[in-house]
Design a protein around this motif. Structure first.
Motif, PDB file in Angstrom:
ATOM      1  N   ALA A   1       0.827  -1.202   0.000  1.00  0.00           N
ATOM      2  CA  ALA A   1       0.000   0.000   0.000  1.00  0.00           C
ATOM      3  C   ALA A   1       0.862   1.254   0.000  1.00  0.00           C
ATOM      4  N   GLY A   2       1.850   1.296   0.903  1.00  0.00           N
ATOM      5  CA  GLY A   2       2.705   2.475   0.985  1.00  0.00           C
ATOM      6  C   GLY A   2       3.431   2.753  -0.314  1.00  0.00           C
ATOM      7  N   TYR A   3       3.941   1.706  -0.958  1.00  0.00           N
ATOM      8  CA  TYR A   3       4.644   1.896  -2.225  1.00  0.00           C
ATOM      9  C   TYR A   3       3.674   2.344  -3.312  1.00  0.00           C
ATOM     10  N   ALA A   4       2.493   1.726  -3.358  1.00  0.00           N
ATOM     11  CA  ALA A   4       1.506   2.118  -4.365  1.00  0.00           C
ATOM     12  C   ALA A   4       1.128   3.583  -4.206  1.00  0.00           C
ATOM     13  N   PHE A   5       0.905   4.027  -2.964  1.00  0.00           N
ATOM     14  CA  PHE A   5       0.547   5.426  -2.743  1.00  0.00           C
ATOM     15  C   PHE A   5       1.664   6.359  -3.214  1.00  0.00           C
TER      16      PHE A   5
ATOM     17  N   VAL B   1       3.626  -2.828  10.791  1.00  0.00           N
ATOM     18  CA  VAL B   1       2.726  -1.667  10.816  1.00  0.00           C
ATOM     19  C   VAL B   1       2.111  -1.386   9.451  1.00  0.00           C
ATOM     20  N   GLY B   2       2.303  -2.284   8.499  1.00  0.00           N
ATOM     21  CA  GLY B   2       1.667  -2.134   7.198  1.00  0.00           C
ATOM     22  C   GLY B   2       1.951  -0.789   6.555  1.00  0.00           C
ATOM     23  N   GLY B   3       0.927  -0.205   5.985  1.00  0.00           N
ATOM     24  CA  GLY B   3       1.086   1.093   5.330  1.00  0.00           C
ATOM     25  C   GLY B   3       0.892   2.265   6.254  1.00  0.00           C
ATOM     26  N   SER B   4       0.832   2.035   7.580  1.00  0.00           N
ATOM     27  CA  SER B   4       0.477   3.126   8.493  1.00  0.00           C
ATOM     28  C   SER B   4       1.555   4.203   8.587  1.00  0.00           C
ATOM     29  N   LEU B   5       2.827   3.845   8.452  1.00  0.00           N
ATOM     30  CA  LEU B   5       3.863   4.884   8.450  1.00  0.00           C
ATOM     31  C   LEU B   5       3.736   5.764   7.217  1.00  0.00           C
ATOM     32  N   ALA B   6       3.486   5.156   6.075  1.00  0.00           N
ATOM     33  CA  ALA B   6       3.283   5.938   4.849  1.00  0.00           C
ATOM     34  C   ALA B   6       2.045   6.812   4.980  1.00  0.00           C
ATOM     35  N   ARG B   7       0.987   6.271   5.581  1.00  0.00           N
ATOM     36  CA  ARG B   7      -0.234   7.058   5.750  1.00  0.00           C
ATOM     37  C   ARG B   7      -0.034   8.194   6.748  1.00  0.00           C
ATOM     38  N   ALA B   8       0.801   7.940   7.773  1.00  0.00           N
ATOM     39  CA  ALA B   8       1.105   9.005   8.731  1.00  0.00           C
ATOM     40  C   ALA B   8       1.838  10.155   8.038  1.00  0.00           C
ATOM     41  N   ALA B   9       2.795   9.800   7.188  1.00  0.00           N
ATOM     42  CA  ALA B   9       3.525  10.824   6.439  1.00  0.00           C
ATOM     43  C   ALA B   9       2.594  11.567   5.488  1.00  0.00           C
ATOM     44  N   LEU B  10       1.734  10.833   4.802  1.00  0.00           N
ATOM     45  CA  LEU B  10       0.789  11.471   3.892  1.00  0.00           C
ATOM     46  C   LEU B  10      -0.235  12.316   4.646  1.00  0.00           C
ATOM     47  N   GLY B  11      -0.577  11.884   5.865  1.00  0.00           N
ATOM     48  CA  GLY B  11      -1.489  12.677   6.673  1.00  0.00           C
ATOM     49  C   GLY B  11      -0.919  14.049   6.983  1.00  0.00           C
ATOM     50  N   ALA B  12       0.363  14.089   7.372  1.00  0.00           N
ATOM     51  CA  ALA B  12       1.013  15.368   7.643  1.00  0.00           C
ATOM     52  C   ALA B  12       1.090  16.210   6.372  1.00  0.00           C
TER      53      ALA B  12
ATOM     54  N   LEU C   1      -0.948  16.112   3.742  1.00  0.00           N
ATOM     55  CA  LEU C   1      -2.271  16.606   3.356  1.00  0.00           C
ATOM     56  C   LEU C   1      -2.748  17.727   4.283  1.00  0.00           C
ATOM     57  N   ARG C   2      -2.462  17.586   5.579  1.00  0.00           N
ATOM     58  CA  ARG C   2      -2.842  18.655   6.502  1.00  0.00           C
ATOM     59  C   ARG C   2      -2.117  19.958   6.170  1.00  0.00           C
ATOM     60  N   ALA C   3      -0.840  19.854   5.810  1.00  0.00           N
ATOM     61  CA  ALA C   3      -0.076  21.038   5.437  1.00  0.00           C
ATOM     62  C   ALA C   3      -0.620  21.652   4.152  1.00  0.00           C
ATOM     63  N   ALA C   4      -0.911  20.802   3.170  1.00  0.00           N
ATOM     64  CA  ALA C   4      -1.432  21.310   1.901  1.00  0.00           C
ATOM     65  C   ALA C   4      -2.792  21.969   2.082  1.00  0.00           C
ATOM     66  N   GLU C   5      -3.637  21.366   2.921  1.00  0.00           N
ATOM     67  CA  GLU C   5      -4.953  21.947   3.176  1.00  0.00           C
ATOM     68  C   GLU C   5      -4.846  23.281   3.907  1.00  0.00           C
ATOM     69  N   GLU C   6      -3.880  23.394   4.834  1.00  0.00           N
ATOM     70  CA  GLU C   6      -3.676  24.667   5.522  1.00  0.00           C
ATOM     71  C   GLU C   6      -3.308  25.766   4.527  1.00  0.00           C
TER      72      GLU C   6
END
Length: 277
Positions: free
Chosen positions: A48-52, A230-241, A243-248
């Motif tokens: 998942a992380g690589y695909a994202f 931890v599966g893709g959760s590290l990648a999702r955590a990075a993407l979460g930060a 996306l929050r920055a981009a939305e700000e």
């Protein structure tokens, strides 16, 4: 840089020593090197992380592209790398066996095969066929010139089939078919995890980092879990930060996210140190 055989033996030993260990999931060379520098003892890829990172959905990466990714990831550090090989990139046992052989050539020392078909109308392979696929993977792994650690995954809980009894039945069958590690992603309660561990004779992997699941490494070790990914959760955590920055920026025209961003100097020093590993 340790040889593949040396890495494989280190990886095996992690599964037989006392206690549990964390095997985090990088999605590219940079995240792999940073995790190695932080002191983790082994790594696992994340489909998942690589695909994202490629702008694609999980499951959209083809086998050839995935093998190229694993080659880069395995060479990025001196740590053992286990690969998320999805469902083996095909239905047939022969395809699964070939995937194991191709993956072994990338430098990895282990990998997982899941029993999810990828088809919405029939998401899980019938048990007998799923066992045949794991047996083919195990036979291919045993024919290699190094000790490949094969993980078999029962995907019931990830496709909305919260059937613990069937999940345990499947993992027991995969154990008998030759899997070295058993894994049922999506288990959320201490009781369900304990039931799986107690029903099996081989090491069990669980995934953390999912929403609603809060068990520590110590708690999981007390249950009897051997490996925690931890599966893709590290990648999702990075993407979460991200996306929050981009939305700000888009919504408010402000840039306060920079206050929480890691500094250029810190990352640069870490990557310079990682080159020496």
């Amino acid at each position: 840089m340790p040889s593949q055989i040396e890495k494989a033996k280190v990886f095996q030993q992690l599964h037989v020593r006392e206690g549990a260990f964390i095997i985090p999931n990088p999605w590219d060379i940079g995240s792999a090197r940073l995790l190695a520098l932080l002191g983790f003892e082994a790594l696992a890829s994340t489909s998942a992380g690589y695909a994202f990172s490629r702008g694609l959905l999980d499951g959209a990466i083809g086998r050839e592209q995935m093998m190229a990714h694993l080659t880069e990831l395995a060479a990025a550090t001196g740590l053992p790398l286990s690969a998320d090989l999805e469902n083996g990139f095909g239905d047939s046992p022969a395809t699964v066996a070939e995937t194991i052989r191709l993956a072994a050539a990338t430098g990895i020392v282990g990998g997982s095969i899941e029993d999810a078909s990828g088809r919405r109308e029939d998401p899980i392979y019938p048990l007998a066929f799923a066992v045949e696929r794991i047996r083919a993977a195990a036979e291919a792994a045993r024919a290699l010139d190094f000790p490949f650690t094969l993980t078999a995954r029962a995907e019931n809980f990830l496709v909305g089939r919260a059937d613990l009894a069937d999940t345990i039945k499947r993992l027991q069958a995969y154990q008998e078919a030759g899997a070295d590690v058993l894994y049922a992603p999506g288990l959320k309660s201490r009781e369900d995890i304990a039931a799986v561990v107690s029903a099996l004779d081989k090491p069990v992997n669980v995934v953390m980092g999912l929403q609603g699941v809060q068990l520590s490494l110590q708690e999981l070790a007390q249950i009897g879990v051997k490996r925690v990914s931890v599966g893709g959760s590290l990648a999702r955590a990075a993407l979460g930060a991200f996306l929050r920055a981009a939305e700000e920026m888009r919504e408010h025209g402000t840039f306060t996210y920079g206050n929480e961003a890691v500094g250029m100097r810190q990352i640069s020093e870490m990557l310079q140190a990682a080159d020496k590993l």
